[in-house]
Design a protein around this motif. Sequence first.
Motif, PDB file in Angstrom:
ATOM      1  N   MET A   1     -71.073 -60.088   6.253  1.00 13.83           N
ATOM      2  CA  MET A   1     -70.633 -61.110   7.173  1.00 13.83           C
ATOM      3  C   MET A   1     -71.872 -61.742   7.825  1.00 13.83           C
ATOM      4  SD  MET A   1     -68.215 -60.658  10.591  1.00 13.83           S
ATOM      5  CE  MET A   1     -67.020 -59.764   9.666  1.00 13.83           C
ATOM      6  N   PRO A   2     -71.910 -63.059   7.896  1.00 14.81           N
ATOM      7  CA  PRO A   2     -73.055 -63.731   8.521  1.00 14.81           C
ATOM      8  C   PRO A   2     -73.218 -63.330   9.987  1.00 14.81           C
ATOM      9  CG  PRO A   2     -71.728 -65.292   7.279  1.00 14.81           C
ATOM     10  CD  PRO A   2     -70.971 -64.009   7.302  1.00 14.81           C
ATOM     11  N   ARG A   3     -74.484 -63.304  10.431  1.00 14.72           N
ATOM     12  CA  ARG A   3     -74.799 -62.853  11.790  1.00 14.72           C
ATOM     13  C   ARG A   3     -74.054 -63.642  12.863  1.00 14.72           C
ATOM     14  NH1 ARG A   3     -77.247 -63.711  16.311  1.00 14.72           N
ATOM     15  NH2 ARG A   3     -78.604 -62.233  17.367  1.00 14.72           N
ATOM     16  N   ARG A   4     -73.999 -64.954  12.720  1.00 16.93           N
ATOM     17  CA  ARG A   4     -73.364 -65.783  13.749  1.00 16.93           C
ATOM     18  C   ARG A   4     -71.870 -65.487  13.863  1.00 16.93           C
ATOM     19  NH1 ARG A   4     -74.988 -71.776  14.038  1.00 16.93           N
ATOM     20  NH2 ARG A   4     -76.364 -71.016  15.638  1.00 16.93           N
ATOM     21  N   ILE A   5     -71.197 -65.314  12.737  1.00 20.52           N
ATOM     22  CA  ILE A   5     -69.767 -64.988  12.779  1.00 20.52           C
ATOM     23  C   ILE A   5     -69.572 -63.623  13.444  1.00 20.52           C
ATOM     24  CG2 ILE A   5     -67.744 -64.429  11.371  1.00 20.52           C
ATOM     25  CD1 ILE A   5     -68.710 -66.629   9.425  1.00 20.52           C
ATOM     26  N   ARG A   6     -70.401 -62.661  13.079  1.00 15.08           N
ATOM     27  CA  ARG A   6     -70.324 -61.325  13.686  1.00 15.08           C
ATOM     28  C   ARG A   6     -70.578 -61.429  15.200  1.00 15.08           C
ATOM     29  NH1 ARG A   6     -73.534 -58.841  10.418  1.00 15.08           N
ATOM     30  NH2 ARG A   6     -75.425 -59.012  11.672  1.00 15.08           N
ATOM     31  N   LEU A   7     -71.564 -62.235  15.588  1.00 12.48           N
ATOM     32  CA  LEU A   7     -71.875 -62.426  17.004  1.00 12.48           C
ATOM     33  C   LEU A   7     -70.665 -62.972  17.755  1.00 12.48           C
ATOM     34  CD1 LEU A   7     -73.966 -62.627  19.365  1.00 12.48           C
ATOM     35  CD2 LEU A   7     -74.424 -64.960  18.545  1.00 12.48           C
ATOM     36  N   TYR A   8     -70.012 -63.981  17.193  1.00 12.43           N
ATOM     37  CA  TYR A   8     -68.855 -64.579  17.867  1.00 12.43           C
ATOM     38  C   TYR A   8     -67.672 -63.618  17.900  1.00 12.43           C
ATOM     39  CZ  TYR A   8     -71.301 -69.078  17.932  1.00 12.43           C
ATOM     40  OH  TYR A   8     -72.195 -70.095  18.167  1.00 12.43           O
ATOM     41  N   LEU A   9     -67.494 -62.818  16.872  1.00 12.39           N
ATOM     42  CA  LEU A   9     -66.419 -61.819  16.887  1.00 12.39           C
ATOM     43  C   LEU A   9     -66.678 -60.747  17.948  1.00 12.39           C
ATOM     44  CD1 LEU A   9     -65.622 -61.402  13.084  1.00 12.39           C
ATOM     45  CD2 LEU A   9     -64.207 -62.512  14.836  1.00 12.39           C
ATOM     46  N   VAL A  10     -67.920 -60.327  18.053  1.00 11.53           N
ATOM     47  CA  VAL A  10     -68.275 -59.358  19.102  1.00 11.53           C
ATOM     48  C   VAL A  10     -68.074 -59.996  20.472  1.00 11.53           C
ATOM     49  CG1 VAL A  10     -70.171 -58.035  20.125  1.00 11.53           C
ATOM     50  CG2 VAL A  10     -69.821 -58.000  17.652  1.00 11.53           C
ATOM     51  N   ALA A  11     -68.466 -61.253  20.624  1.00 14.20           N
ATOM     52  CA  ALA A  11     -68.277 -61.956  21.900  1.00 14.20           C
ATOM     53  C   ALA A  11     -66.793 -62.036  22.254  1.00 14.20           C
ATOM     54  CB  ALA A  11     -68.888 -63.351  21.836  1.00 14.20           C
ATOM     55  N   LEU A  12     -65.936 -62.253  21.272  1.00 10.93           N
ATOM     56  CA  LEU A  12     -64.494 -62.278  21.513  1.00 10.93           C
ATOM     57  C   LEU A  12     -64.007 -60.901  21.956  1.00 10.93           C
ATOM     58  CD1 LEU A  12     -61.768 -63.730  21.473  1.00 10.93           C
ATOM     59  CD2 LEU A  12     -61.620 -63.172  19.024  1.00 10.93           C
ATOM     60  N   ALA A  13     -64.494 -59.848  21.307  1.00 10.71           N
ATOM     61  CA  ALA A  13     -64.117 -58.486  21.699  1.00 10.71           C
ATOM     62  C   ALA A  13     -64.591 -58.187  23.119  1.00 10.71           C
ATOM     63  CB  ALA A  13     -64.693 -57.476  20.710  1.00 10.71           C
ATOM     64  N   VAL A  14     -65.784 -58.637  23.454  1.00 15.26           N
ATOM     65  CA  VAL A  14     -66.308 -58.445  24.814  1.00 15.26           C
ATOM     66  C   VAL A  14     -65.441 -59.200  25.816  1.00 15.26           C
ATOM     67  CG1 VAL A  14     -68.268 -58.945  26.347  1.00 15.26           C
ATOM     68  CG2 VAL A  14     -68.659 -57.916  24.101  1.00 15.26           C
ATOM     69  N   TRP A  15     -65.034 -60.407  25.466  1.00 10.25           N
ATOM     70  CA  TRP A  15     -64.158 -61.173  26.359  1.00 10.25           C
ATOM     71  C   TRP A  15     -62.846 -60.428  26.573  1.00 10.25           C
ATOM     72  CZ3 TRP A  15     -59.290 -63.282  25.635  1.00 10.25           C
ATOM     73  CH2 TRP A  15     -58.809 -64.041  26.711  1.00 10.25           C
ATOM     74  N   LEU A  16     -62.286 -59.851  25.525  1.00 12.28           N
ATOM     75  CA  LEU A  16     -61.051 -59.075  25.687  1.00 12.28           C
ATOM     76  C   LEU A  16     -61.274 -57.907  26.649  1.00 12.28           C
ATOM     77  CD1 LEU A  16     -59.749 -59.087  22.001  1.00 12.28           C
ATOM     78  CD2 LEU A  16     -58.691 -60.223  23.974  1.00 12.28           C
ATOM     79  N   GLY A  17     -62.445 -57.272  26.545  1.00  9.17           N
ATOM     80  CA  GLY A  17     -62.782 -56.200  27.475  1.00  9.17           C
ATOM     81  C   GLY A  17     -62.909 -56.717  28.901  1.00  9.17           C
ATOM     82  N   MET A  18     -63.537 -57.875  29.066  1.00  6.22           N
ATOM     83  CA  MET A  18     -63.667 -58.462  30.403  1.00  6.22           C
ATOM     84  C   MET A  18     -62.298 -58.844  30.957  1.00  6.22           C
ATOM     85  SD  MET A  18     -67.234 -60.654  30.385  1.00  6.22           S
ATOM     86  CE  MET A  18     -66.811 -61.751  29.053  1.00  6.22           C
ATOM     87  N   PHE A  19     -61.422 -59.323  30.088  1.00  5.42           N
ATOM     88  CA  PHE A  19     -60.060 -59.655  30.512  1.00  5.42           C
ATOM     89  C   PHE A  19     -59.352 -58.397  31.002  1.00  5.42           C
ATOM     90  CE2 PHE A  19     -55.525 -60.300  29.684  1.00  5.42           C
ATOM     91  CZ  PHE A  19     -55.302 -61.452  30.417  1.00  5.42           C
ATOM     92  N   ALA A  20     -59.514 -57.293  30.276  1.00  4.65           N
ATOM     93  CA  ALA A  20     -58.908 -56.027  30.692  1.00  4.65           C
ATOM     94  C   ALA A  20     -59.494 -55.566  32.030  1.00  4.65           C
ATOM     95  CB  ALA A  20     -59.114 -54.962  29.613  1.00  4.65           C
ATOM     96  N   LEU A  21     -60.817 -55.716  32.205  1.00  2.00           N
ATOM     97  CA  LEU A  21     -61.443 -55.363  33.482  1.00  2.00           C
ATOM     98  C   LEU A  21     -60.884 -56.218  34.625  1.00  2.00           C
ATOM     99  CD1 LEU A  21     -65.225 -54.962  32.561  1.00  2.00           C
ATOM    100  CD2 LEU A  21     -63.712 -53.184  33.452  1.00  2.00           C
ATOM    101  N   ALA A  22     -60.739 -57.501  34.385  1.00  2.00           N
ATOM    102  CA  ALA A  22     -60.213 -58.397  35.412  1.00  2.00           C
ATOM    103  C   ALA A  22     -58.769 -58.045  35.750  1.00  2.00           C
ATOM    104  CB  ALA A  22     -60.311 -59.855  34.945  1.00  2.00           C
ATOM    105  N   PHE A  23     -57.990 -57.705  34.747  1.00  2.00           N
ATOM    106  CA  PHE A  23     -56.596 -57.320  34.962  1.00  2.00           C
ATOM    107  C   PHE A  23     -56.535 -56.032  35.787  1.00  2.00           C
ATOM    108  CE2 PHE A  23     -52.310 -55.992  33.817  1.00  2.00           C
ATOM    109  CZ  PHE A  23     -51.625 -57.201  33.842  1.00  2.00           C
TER     110      PHE A  23
END
Length: 138
Positions: A1-23
Motif C-alpha cells: 500500500m502506498p505511504r500516503r494512503i496508509r498515512l490517511y488511513l492511520v489518520a482516519l483511525a486516529v480521528w476515530l480514537g479522538m472522537f471516542a475520547l471526545a465522547f
Amino acid sequence: MPRRIRLYLVALAVWLGMFALAFANGALRVKVLEPWLGDVALPVSGILGIILIGTTAALFALRARPSLGDAFVIGTGWFVLTLGIEMVLMLFAGRPTSEVADAFTFAAIAKGDLFAPMLVWMAAVPAAMVLTRTKSDG
C-alpha cells in the motif's frame, strides 16, 4: 500500500480514537463534572478535551511524520469529519444544526463552550508539529 494512503488511513483511525475520547469526555462531564462542579464543568471539560485531542494529534504527527501538505489535509479532514458528525448527531437528536454554528460565536466561547477552539486546535496541531519539527531539524 502506498505511504500516503496508509498515512490517511492511520489518520482516519486516529480521528476515530479522538472522537471516542471526545465522547468519553462528554460523558464524564455529564455524569461526574456537572453534578460536582455545576456550570464550571463545561469549560473544565473543554480544557480537558483540548488537552486530550491535542496530545493525540501531536503524537500522531510526531510518529507519522507527514509532510506539511499532508498535515494540512489531515487537519482539515479531521475538522470536516467532526463538523459532519456533529451535524448528523444534531439531526438524530432532533436539534437544529444551527447549534453547531452557534458554538463558533464569541458568546458561546465566553460561556465556556470550548468546542470551536478545540476543533480549530485539532485541525492545526498536525501542521504545527510539522513546522516545529522542521525548525528543530535545522
